[in-house]
Design an enzyme around this catalytic site. Sequence first.
Site, PDB file in Angstrom:
ATOM      1  N   HIS A 105      33.204  67.328  -6.743  1.00 35.26           N
ATOM      2  CA  HIS A 105      33.909  68.412  -7.429  1.00 35.26           C
ATOM      3  C   HIS A 105      33.466  68.506  -8.880  1.00 35.26           C
ATOM      4  O   HIS A 105      33.331  69.595  -9.428  1.00 35.26           O
ATOM      5  CB  HIS A 105      35.420  68.193  -7.356  1.00 35.26           C
ATOM      6  CG  HIS A 105      35.978  68.347  -5.981  1.00 35.26           C
ATOM      7  ND1 HIS A 105      37.326  68.314  -5.708  1.00 35.26           N
ATOM      8  CD2 HIS A 105      35.365  68.534  -4.775  1.00 35.26           C
ATOM      9  CE1 HIS A 105      37.521  68.475  -4.411  1.00 35.26           C
ATOM     10  NE2 HIS A 105      36.348  68.594  -3.824  1.00 35.26           N
TER      11      HIS A 105
ATOM     12  N   ASP B  58      35.142  64.061  -4.011  1.00 37.28           N
ATOM     13  CA  ASP B  58      35.884  64.602  -5.158  1.00 37.28           C
ATOM     14  C   ASP B  58      35.009  64.397  -6.388  1.00 37.28           C
ATOM     15  O   ASP B  58      33.799  64.592  -6.323  1.00 37.28           O
ATOM     16  CB  ASP B  58      37.260  63.933  -5.271  1.00 37.28           C
ATOM     17  CG  ASP B  58      38.298  64.816  -5.962  1.00 37.28           C
ATOM     18  OD1 ASP B  58      38.011  65.307  -7.076  1.00 37.28           O
ATOM     19  OD2 ASP B  58      39.384  65.021  -5.412  1.00 37.28           O
TER      20      ASP B  58
END
Length: 507
Positions: free
Chosen positions: A327, A293
């Site tokens: 991300h 992430d």
Amino acid sequence: MTTPTPKILVLTPRTASIELAGTTARDRLDTPLRFVLSADGTTVTDGMLDRPVLTLENLVPDTAYTLAIETAPDLPIATPTEPAFIDITDYDASEAAENNAPAFAAAIAAAPDGATLYVPPGIWRTAPVFLKSRINLWLPEGAIVTGLADRSVYPILDAFTPDGREQASWEGVPANCYASLITAIDADHVTISGKGTLDGAGAESDWWSWPKETRDNARRPRTIFANRCTHFAMAGITVRNSPSWTIHPIDCASLTFADLRIENPPNSPNTDGLNPESSTDVEIVGVRFSVGDDCIAIKAGKIWPDGTVPAPTRNVSVRHCHMERGHGGLVIGSEMSGSVTDVTIENCTMIDTDRGLRIKTRRGRGGKVARIAMRNCLLDGVRTAFVVNAHYFCDPDGKSDAVQNRAPAPVTDKTPHIVDISFTDIEARNVHHALVYVLGLAEAPVTGLTVSDVAVSFAPEAVADVPDMALGLPAMRHAETRFENTTDPQISGITRIAAPRAGQESA
């Protein structure tokens, strides 16, 4: 031109982590430098320094050393005294044991202030370990502390202590959570250092199969969780395989994270690398991220159901970090109700992250994001290099008309504000969607935005897609700058370049 000067970031009786301060190198030095560590004129260790950070271990307490780095001034290093050296094997820790938590607990209880808690090389399986104040946890090279797959051995931390203080948190609000592999609450002067490894056992358990759910009314653990700690430091170690966020300090002050490796599989859900929340005076230096992430997500909580506004996060310095595959490289929000201010990101590299610098919030958050500066960074293969999104569709109501409507809404204490953001001296290679995309609120436009001295190239293989997570965004490919609800952005010095991938010579 300033001469780079070594400085101590983290020092214990057995370890030292050093930064070559003042260098404009990003995560790697342009030319490796020879270093020599000596004591009483005798060489202790030497080698080549190819990064702006260096971790030394196996030092002797209460000893005067000199670190000589080629072309830099010598650095004296005086290791502290060591009141006690506590080896966990003296308290019945065993590589054969199914759970070494009792041994860790006994060793910690026996440690006087300032002691070294030593974990020898080997694989040490354990349920959560609770650290106390004034302790130095040393994991030398070859030491691996790993969590257990059976979550029944993980204590559950209640959202609040009996006297009403927040004890555990999930995505910005108090919530019951499983204790983390390393947990520190109300502790000061805690250091975790060395060249060993903390393994959160995310893949070995079922943590990743219920990312947004609860089990036994509790949320997933982190790998390291620190709450209301001061002078908390981590240096040199590898942290991997986290059940959720990897390192999560909340309501802390004076934090240092130096020369770490943070590694999680790309498909592991919500395994952010390092998420300082409602914390002040934070240094993140020479950390290498490859996660599932966001690499770094700076947060300041959400307004609690009872109306409590969390504490702010302020004074954060991120330097010489390598951020890969996440991300986002450096993300602020979306939990930012207490305000996030005075953040500097400089001399960093971001490779193949979805976004580079990303600021995300939404109506209902309140708070302010202010005085954020990114400079002298390399971004390569990033989908969108710089994003500000005030219509981020998080939480169950994130796609509702109240959050996503582009018409002006009334300004209240729950209206977020974004001011004084700069993105300067940036090399953005192989951008896919957009160099800069800014979407403010109609009722609270983004102000004080500066983009300058940016060299950009675009990825030939790019496929058009939306630049961030909000309803109604256009698909983009090779866009340069797009602004909506932004007051007088200052844009200058954007140039197109032909650039190779990172690690190759510039064209």
